[in-house]
Design a protein around this motif. Structure first.
Motif, PDB file in Angstrom:
ATOM      1  N   VAL A  34      -5.513  12.517 -24.473  1.00  0.00           N
ATOM      2  CA  VAL A  34      -6.966  12.340 -24.569  1.00  0.00           C
ATOM      3  C   VAL A  34      -7.322  10.859 -24.530  1.00  0.00           C
ATOM      4  O   VAL A  34      -8.235  10.443 -23.798  1.00  0.00           O
ATOM      5  N   LEU A  35      -6.600  10.036 -25.278  1.00  0.00           N
ATOM      6  CA  LEU A  35      -6.885   8.599 -25.293  1.00  0.00           C
ATOM      7  C   LEU A  35      -6.645   7.960 -23.930  1.00  0.00           C
ATOM      8  O   LEU A  35      -7.441   7.122 -23.486  1.00  0.00           O
ATOM      9  N   VAL A  37      -6.799   9.433 -20.967  1.00  0.00           N
ATOM     10  CA  VAL A  37      -7.834   9.891 -20.033  1.00  0.00           C
ATOM     11  C   VAL A  37      -9.146   9.149 -20.297  1.00  0.00           C
ATOM     12  O   VAL A  37      -9.813   8.708 -19.357  1.00  0.00           O
ATOM     13  N   ARG A  38      -9.499   8.996 -21.566  1.00  0.00           N
ATOM     14  CA  ARG A  38     -10.733   8.265 -21.885  1.00  0.00           C
ATOM     15  C   ARG A  38     -10.655   6.822 -21.409  1.00  0.00           C
ATOM     16  O   ARG A  38     -11.634   6.273 -20.893  1.00  0.00           O
ATOM     17  N   SER A  39      -9.498   6.203 -21.562  1.00  0.00           N
ATOM     18  CA  SER A  39      -9.312   4.837 -21.098  1.00  0.00           C
ATOM     19  C   SER A  39      -9.435   4.754 -19.583  1.00  0.00           C
ATOM     20  O   SER A  39     -10.067   3.831 -19.046  1.00  0.00           O
ATOM     21  N   GLU A  40      -8.855   5.712 -18.884  1.00  0.00           N
ATOM     22  CA  GLU A  40      -8.934   5.732 -17.423  1.00  0.00           C
ATOM     23  C   GLU A  40     -10.376   5.943 -16.952  1.00  0.00           C
ATOM     24  O   GLU A  40     -10.824   5.307 -15.995  1.00  0.00           O
ATOM     25  N   ILE A  41     -11.101   6.821 -17.622  1.00  0.00           N
ATOM     26  CA  ILE A  41     -12.505   7.051 -17.273  1.00  0.00           C
ATOM     27  C   ILE A  41     -13.303   5.764 -17.450  1.00  0.00           C
ATOM     28  O   ILE A  41     -14.111   5.395 -16.592  1.00  0.00           O
ATOM     29  N   ARG A  42     -13.064   5.071 -18.560  1.00  0.00           N
ATOM     30  CA  ARG A  42     -13.757   3.804 -18.814  1.00  0.00           C
ATOM     31  C   ARG A  42     -13.453   2.798 -17.710  1.00  0.00           C
ATOM     32  O   ARG A  42     -14.357   2.096 -17.218  1.00  0.00           O
ATOM     33  N   ARG A  45     -15.232   3.845 -14.404  1.00  0.00           N
ATOM     34  CA  ARG A  45     -16.678   3.583 -14.477  1.00  0.00           C
ATOM     35  C   ARG A  45     -16.976   2.093 -14.344  1.00  0.00           C
ATOM     36  O   ARG A  45     -17.921   1.704 -13.644  1.00  0.00           O
TER      37      ARG A  45
END
Length: 64
Positions: A34-35, A37-42, A45
């Motif tokens: 989860v961490l 994926v969130r980092s990759e999304i950030r 973006r």
């Protein structure tokens, strides 16, 4: 399988160390996923925002 007490449940018939270690490792890996994926999304973006700004600056504010 029924247990007589909470401590018996935690011990899992002397297999508790293995059971709870497996649960801990599994939950840890899920949290890591989860961490990441969130980092990759950030990152994606932020990259997209930079590209949009660069394209707008190149096109004279988007008019052209």
């Amino acid at each position: 399988m029924a247990f007589d007490s909470f401590s018996d449940w935690l011990a899992m018939g002397r297999h508790g160390v293995y059971v709870w270690t497996a649960w801990g490792v599994s939950l840890g890996l899920l949290a890591l996923c989860v961490l990441l994926v969130r980092s990759e999304i950030r990152t994606v973006r932020r990259d997209l925002r930079r590209r949009i700004r660069r394209a707008a600056a190149t096109n004279g504010g988007g008019q052209g």
